[in-house]
Design an enzyme around this catalytic site. Structure first.
Site, mmCIF file in Angstrom:
data_model
loop_
_atom_site.group_PDB
_atom_site.id
_atom_site.type_symbol
_atom_site.label_atom_id
_atom_site.label_comp_id
_atom_site.label_asym_id
_atom_site.label_seq_id
_atom_site.Cartn_x
_atom_site.Cartn_y
_atom_site.Cartn_z
ATOM 1 N N CYS A 114 2.396 5.692 -40.377
ATOM 2 C CA CYS A 114 2.140 4.771 -41.495
ATOM 3 C C CYS A 114 2.433 5.471 -42.824
ATOM 4 C CB CYS A 114 0.678 4.310 -41.469
ATOM 5 S SG CYS A 114 -0.475 5.522 -42.173
ATOM 6 N N HIS A 170 -6.258 9.068 -39.277
ATOM 7 C CA HIS A 170 -5.277 8.599 -38.315
ATOM 8 C C HIS A 170 -4.933 9.797 -37.420
ATOM 9 C CE1 HIS A 170 -3.437 4.777 -40.402
ATOM 10 N NE2 HIS A 170 -4.711 4.635 -40.083
ATOM 11 N N GLU A 210 -2.210 11.569 -36.890
ATOM 12 C CA GLU A 210 -1.478 12.667 -37.527
ATOM 13 C C GLU A 210 -2.379 13.420 -38.512
ATOM 14 O OE1 GLU A 210 -0.695 9.456 -37.261
ATOM 15 O OE2 GLU A 210 1.470 9.123 -37.414
ATOM 16 N N CYS A 226 0.216 8.740 -43.409
ATOM 17 C CA CYS A 226 0.627 9.899 -42.599
ATOM 18 C C CYS A 226 2.013 10.379 -43.029
ATOM 19 C CB CYS A 226 0.580 9.535 -41.122
ATOM 20 S SG CYS A 226 -1.103 9.108 -40.581
ATOM 21 N N SER A 275 4.827 5.474 -34.644
ATOM 22 C CA SER A 275 5.532 5.626 -35.917
ATOM 23 C C SER A 275 4.528 5.783 -37.076
ATOM 24 C CB SER A 275 6.400 4.389 -36.127
ATOM 25 O OG SER A 275 7.207 4.499 -37.263
#
Lengths: 145, 145
Positions: free
Chosen positions: A79, A50, A52, A82, A77
């Site tokens: 998950c 992802h 991040e 992350c 935002s």
């Protein structure tokens, strides 16, 4: 726009241009970007990178003290995965572009003392809205649905 | 020893032989290992590829229904990052070699309805005890301390 959130948005746009999922992130220590990244599901077939995670990966191995003085910026935002990485490394602050398209584990982060700053960026929202409309299956895959 | 936990232990040993952190994992769907992996911090300089993450990464992109019918085996109790990945993908069962060397987020997993099975393996415990004694700094880095 804060220059670090802009850098995260630039990463998201780069991901989109590569045919990927437009979520970007940067890890900032002492006012310097030490890792930048974007979602790599399409580009490398990765279920773990992802935005991040990619920023953390690209920052490489860092001592605990660096993470604990860092801020992570993300266009969306975070998950649960992350969020877990942020908690593992004790990153004390997360700046989030938007949480309208997807509400991650912000409550868990807050409960562990992480400072959350929501930018509520129209650009981030538009980017995700268009992506989710155009590629709903890919989006659902990315969030395990 | 269950053959899947044995496969996870074999991954951990492989990691140790490479000079890495001896934590291994396998992702099992329908009685077949679809991803196997071990901690790659030393080998590739990765702060995100814990054993479980590496197993997920090596399983590649999977549809949600596959994760939701899978079991993940790991030699050590999963940290917050690996826990978050398990929750993201809705993996319903985690088989853990041991949680004596490190207690991960088992309570969070249980609170989300994940079935936890603890093997309490002497072999897993010994492997981690020796590693932590020999390389405490590397171990601390891996858990963000």
């Amino acid at each position: 726009m804060d220059k670090f959130m802009q850098a995260a948005i630039d990463e998201a746009k780069l991901g989109l241009a590569e045919g990927g999922i437009p979520i970007g992130s940067v890890l900032v220590h002492d006012g310097i970007i030490i890792g930048r990244g974007h979602n790599r599901r399409v580009q490398t077939g990765s279920p773990t990178l992802h935005g991040e995670m990619d920023a953390l990966e690209n920052a490489g191995r860092q001592p605990a003290r660096v993470y604990r003085q860092s801020v992570i910026y993300t266009t969306l935002s975070p998950c649960s995965m992350c969020t877990g990485a942020i908690l593992l490394y004790g990153i004390p602050k997360v700046v989030i572009g938007e949480n309208h398209s997807f509400m991650g584990e912000e409550e868990l982060l807050k409960s562990k003392g992480v400072d959350i700053q929501l930018v509520n960026s129209a650009e981030c929202k538009q980017m995700m809205n268009e992506f989710i409309t155009n590629k709903p299956d890919l989006w659902n895959e990315d969030i395990g649905e």
